[in-house]
Design an enzyme around this catalytic site. Structure first.
Site, PDB file in Angstrom:
ATOM      1  N   SER A 158       0.899  -1.027   0.135  1.00  0.00           N
ATOM      2  CA  SER A 158      -0.037  -0.167  -0.137  1.00  0.00           C
ATOM      3  C   SER A 158       0.881   1.311  -0.184  1.00  0.00           C
ATOM      4  O   SER A 158       2.001   1.079   0.322  1.00  0.00           O
ATOM      5  CB  SER A 158      -0.949   0.143   1.117  1.00  0.00           C
ATOM      6  OG  SER A 158      -1.606   1.286   1.526  1.00  0.00           O
ATOM      7  N   TYR A 183       0.451  -0.028  10.672  1.00  0.00           N
ATOM      8  CA  TYR A 183       0.020  -0.259   9.363  1.00  0.00           C
ATOM      9  C   TYR A 183       1.156  -0.065   8.546  1.00  0.00           C
ATOM     10  O   TYR A 183       1.460  -0.903   7.502  1.00  0.00           O
ATOM     11  CB  TYR A 183      -1.134   0.337   9.211  1.00  0.00           C
ATOM     12  CG  TYR A 183      -1.790   0.068   7.695  1.00  0.00           C
ATOM     13  CD1 TYR A 183      -2.133  -1.199   7.409  1.00  0.00           C
ATOM     14  CD2 TYR A 183      -1.608   1.020   6.777  1.00  0.00           C
ATOM     15  CE1 TYR A 183      -2.864  -1.422   6.222  1.00  0.00           C
ATOM     16  CE2 TYR A 183      -2.239   1.012   5.588  1.00  0.00           C
ATOM     17  CZ  TYR A 183      -2.702  -0.540   5.205  1.00  0.00           C
ATOM     18  OH  TYR A 183      -3.102  -0.589   3.951  1.00  0.00           O
TER      19      TYR A 183
END
Length: 316
Positions: A158, A183
């Site tokens: 991502s 994350y």
């Protein structure tokens, strides 16, 4: 550093869909494995691959929910797998290998994002454990089927990797937890995993890729309160999308499907992709991949640590 991170002129882009990148590609007789292939981008990925002729195996933490979501899509099978549980990873892998089948393409799509502090296994931080270590163990355990199939392995990262490099001195956030930094580390780990897997596997015919699928509103945001997404400018107070750069699920699945199947990537590997194209390196706010997320030395270092943590290493 010297890098293969340069555009190749794919002809696709931000708005391309999974069906468009698969046009003219026949996957009949191919076996695809898609983790999380029953929700969000994974569901659209499964649908597109099956439509192109592939038999798709969908390992799922919630098999009943997966069966319901996948109803009506032909040539799909569901099995149980919890990436946060290494015993579950072992059990699934043993069942698959016992079937004697090979894997032609594997898309490690399942993920959790920005969840409250959660510990799994021996106290591991849940995002690093689920998004990275679970997939690390899965690929290494499935390696006989992957190498026999000469597979492409796609590790879904991502743009969130920009939030953090690997925290080498505190992988598990023992010194204080931040959900977005965690994350970011997990997504950087996904990218580095592909870099090292490609380095280790290419001589055996296995190539690996990593990517940013784009901004898409999916169940991945399940842990985010509405007011946080409003503050980010993603949605309005009624929950409707605001960001014009966001993709539909059909567009969001395109880059991972392209990575797994495109003849344009023959002979390539170990690169970060974005918008169905090889991403450029970026050290500022421009689109692209941070150098630390594709650094070969960091990739090898993380592989060694991951093998020690999971006790699994197909190349050990």
């Amino acid at each position: 550093m010297s890098t293969p991170q340069h555009k190749i002129g794919s002809g696709f882009g931000h708005d391309s869909t999974a069906d468009e990148v698969l046009r003219g590609i026949d996957l009949s007789g191919k076996l695809a494995l898609v983790t999380g292939g029953y929700s969000g981008l994974g569901l659209e990925t499964t649908r597109a691959l099956a439509k192109a002729g592939a038999h798709v195996v969908v390992p799922a933490r919630r098999p009943a929910a997966a069966e319901e979501a996948l109803a009506g899509i032909d040539d799909v099978e569901v099995d149980e797998l919890d990436l946060a549980d290494l015993e579950s990873v072992r059990s699934f892998s043993e069942r698959f290998l016992a079937s004697g089948r090979t894997i032609d393409l594997q898309i490690d799509n399942a993920a959790v994002m920005a969840c409250p502090e959660t510990r799994v296994g021996p106290g591991w931080e849940a995002q690093f454990a689920t998004n990275h270590l679970g997939h690390f163990a899965l690929v290494n355990r499935l390696w006989p089927a992957i190498v026999d199939g000469g597979a492409r392995v796609v590790s879904v990262s991502s743009s969130g990797h920009r939030r953090s490099d690997i925290r080498w001195d505190d992988l598990q956030f023992a010194q204080g937890y931040d959900k977005w930094t965690a994350y970011g580390q997990a997504k950087t780990a996904n990218a580095l995993f592909a870099v090292q897997l490609d380095a280790l596997g290419k001589d055996a015919g296995v190539r690996a890729f990593t990517l940013h699928p784009g901004g898409i509103l999916t169940p991945l945001q399940r842990h985010l309160p509405r007011e946080e997404m409003v503050a980010f400018g993603w949605i309005d107070e009624q929950g409707d999308p605001l960001n014009p750069g966001f993709k539909t699920p059909e567009q969001g699945a395109a880059t991972q499907v392209w990575a797994a199947t495109s003849p344009q990537l023959e002979g390539e590997g170990g690169v970060f992709l974005d918008d169905c194209e090889v991403a450029e390196l970026s050290t500022d706010d421009a689109p692209g991949v941070r150098p630390y997320a594709v650094d070969p030395a960091s990739a090898a270092r993380l592989w060694t640590i991951s093998a020690e943590l999971t006790g699994v290493n197909a190349f050990g």
